[in-house]
Design a protein around this motif. Sequence first.
Motif, PDB file in Angstrom:
ATOM      1  N   ARG A 170      -7.488   1.153  -5.960  1.00 12.20           N
ATOM      2  CA  ARG A 170      -8.038   2.586  -5.952  1.00 12.20           C
ATOM      3  C   ARG A 170      -7.316   3.643  -6.542  1.00 12.20           C
ATOM      4  O   ARG A 170      -7.853   4.369  -7.544  1.00 12.20           O
ATOM      5  N   GLU A 171      -5.931   3.897  -6.441  1.00  6.51           N
ATOM      6  CA  GLU A 171      -5.091   4.916  -6.865  1.00  6.51           C
ATOM      7  C   GLU A 171      -4.976   4.552  -8.269  1.00  6.51           C
ATOM      8  O   GLU A 171      -4.853   5.601  -9.068  1.00  6.51           O
ATOM      9  N   GLU A 203      -5.717  -0.469  -1.876  1.00  7.66           N
ATOM     10  CA  GLU A 203      -5.343   0.807  -1.756  1.00  7.66           C
ATOM     11  C   GLU A 203      -4.580   1.102  -2.946  1.00  7.66           C
ATOM     12  O   GLU A 203      -4.697   2.372  -3.664  1.00  7.66           O
ATOM     13  N   PRO A 247       0.748  -1.321   0.076  1.00  4.23           N
ATOM     14  CA  PRO A 247       0.005  -0.062  -0.067  1.00  4.23           C
ATOM     15  C   PRO A 247       0.881   1.263   0.097  1.00  4.23           C
ATOM     16  O   PRO A 247       0.267   2.393  -0.638  1.00  4.23           O
ATOM     17  N   LYS A 260       0.978   3.290  -3.433  1.00  6.35           N
ATOM     18  CA  LYS A 260      -0.099   3.616  -3.981  1.00  6.35           C
ATOM     19  C   LYS A 260      -0.225   4.746  -4.825  1.00  6.35           C
ATOM     20  O   LYS A 260      -0.363   5.022  -6.049  1.00  6.35           O
TER      21      LYS A 260
END
Length: 124
Positions: free
Chosen positions: A98-99, A95, A61, A64
């Motif tokens: 999503r980015e 995470e 994460p 990201k």
Amino acid sequence: SEELKGDKEVVVAAVEQDGYALQFATNEIFGDDDVFVEFATNMIMNTESGKKVLHKMVEDPKNKDALHNLVQFNSSIAEIKDEKGRQAIDRAVPECKREMEKALRVFGRFSVDKGPRLHTSNTA
């Protein structure tokens, strides 16, 4: 050391010698410098070690923001497959995924289909 990980010239020299060094670059380098993002993208797209590093990055994460910048620079990064045929975006922890997905959208909000145009007019 952390200081060396943040030094763009040191990281570039290390990555040129061994693509695996890319995984040690800090998020600040990826965010500050389009030239470095382009360099990293070329390394990921064109070398096996770069592809392996990408697939390692999507598991953590803390990467990201770097992944967001890479995908925003070149959306094909998200589709790079590992040795088992899995795309980077599909393997990413939530995470990172999503980015990466946010970077694929226009203005961070709208997705654009890669298929043929649905409508064409003089004003659109």
